[in-house]
Design an enzyme around this catalytic site. Structure first.
Site, short mmCIF file in Angstrom:
data_model
loop_
_atom_site.label_atom_id
_atom_site.label_comp_id
_atom_site.label_asym_id
_atom_site.label_seq_id
_atom_site.Cartn_x
_atom_site.Cartn_y
_atom_site.Cartn_z
N CYS A 31 -44.08 -62.58 -15.04
CA CYS A 31 -45.26 -62.98 -14.32
C CYS A 31 -45.18 -63.05 -12.79
O CYS A 31 -44.92 -62.10 -12.26
CB CYS A 31 -45.84 -64.16 -14.97
SG CYS A 31 -47.61 -64.50 -14.68
N HIS A 76 -45.49 -64.63 -21.03
CA HIS A 76 -44.62 -66.02 -21.40
C HIS A 76 -44.50 -66.24 -22.64
O HIS A 76 -44.96 -65.47 -23.54
CB HIS A 76 -45.53 -66.97 -20.56
CG HIS A 76 -45.76 -67.02 -19.29
ND1 HIS A 76 -44.80 -67.24 -18.32
CD2 HIS A 76 -46.56 -66.44 -18.16
CE1 HIS A 76 -45.12 -67.18 -16.87
NE2 HIS A 76 -46.39 -66.74 -16.91
N1 GLN Z 1 -49.07 -67.27 -9.52
C1 GLN Z 1 -49.19 -66.01 -10.18
C2 GLN Z 1 -50.82 -65.64 -10.60
O1 GLN Z 1 -51.62 -66.50 -10.90
C3 GLN Z 1 -48.37 -65.79 -11.28
C4 GLN Z 1 -48.82 -67.02 -12.43
C5 GLN Z 1 -47.55 -67.06 -13.37
O2 GLN Z 1 -46.39 -66.92 -13.12
N2 GLN Z 1 -47.90 -67.56 -14.50
O3 GLN Z 1 -51.00 -64.59 -10.75
#
Ligand code: GLN
Length: 246
Positions: free
Chosen positions: A95, A197
């Protein structure tokens, strides 16, 4: 045999249970009598240590933490990470970490976070008034044909990949890279970027073993065939999700 596993920014980049990936890599290695040493590499640790690692992991984060980490990557550690990835070090980047490896990430508040440019892609959030990509994600990866991977995604950023040959997986359920083109993640050399995730590795032992195998092959310079483990509970968890959402 032994493996040095580098866990990048564990205190800042570890949302939605991402630390479970380290637990799984450790567990599945030790079951096969492969010794592991987990090295936490965060803001205060020197970047050089990245080059000593056999396997690297970096998890996701909120936009704020991403800004902090990115400053350190740009100033101190990005060059080492690039060197390690180009040398073929297997790595899993989830992510926010995946977004860093691209050319840039335009956050929800329009802050432009410069990426490392290792993966030829970019990520844009459509803004605070648009829904995030949230939910269960089921994909089939091109590196593990016939194997479904399951996980959970929660990202505002939409990722667009320039070279389609470097896509990690096909989306079966969920948004993936951008919710438009049915693509998920990116793979370059042995570095994987993904929105999965969940965490990804406990429920997808095939991918955990792919990483361990690649790391050992690179370190010991020979073909490695890992001993089979009993994946009863891992498979049950995966099957339940697949049944529920497809
Ligand atoms: N902050 C990033 C987004 O919202 C990644 C989010 C995350 O790592 N879950 O796209």
């Amino acid at each position: 045999m032994n493996l040095n596993i580098g866990w990048l920014y564990p205190d800042l980049m570890s949302t939605y249970g991402d630390r479970g990936n380290i637990i799984t890599l450790n567990f599945r290695s030790q079951k096969r009598r492969i010794e592991t040493k987990i090295h936490k590499i965060s803001l205060l640790e020197p970047g050089e240590s990245i080059l000593q690692m056999d396997l690297l992991f970096m998890g996701g984060a909120q936009d704020k933490q991403q800004e902090i980490v990115n400053q350190d990557l740009q100033k101190n550690k990005g060059g080492y990470l690039e060197k390690a990835i180009f040398a073929g070090t297997p790595s899993l980047n989830v992510c926010g970490a995946y977004q860093f490896l691209g050319n840039y990430y335009l956050a929800a508040d329009e802050t432009r976070i410069k990426g490392l440019g290792i993966f030829d892609l970019y990520t844009k959030s459509p803004g605070l008034n648009f829904p995030r990509c949230i939910g269960n994600l089921i994909v089939e990866s091109y590196i593990l044909p016939g194997v479904k991977l399951v996980g959970f995604e929660n990202h505002g950023g939409r990722t667009y990949v320039n070279d389609r040959n470097l896509i990690f997986a096909k989306v079966l359920k969920g948004f993936g890279n951008n919710g438009e083109d049915g693509q998920e993640g990116f793979i370059f050399k042995n570095a994987i970027g993904t929105y999965l995730h969940g965490p990804i590795l406990p429920k997808n032992p095939e991918l955990a073993d792919w990483l361990i195998e690649k790391a050992l092959e690179r370190k010991y310079g020979k073909k490695i065939k890992l001993a089979k483990l009993d994946n009863y509970f891992e498979n049950k968890a995966k099957e339940t999700i697949i049944k529920r959402y497809t």
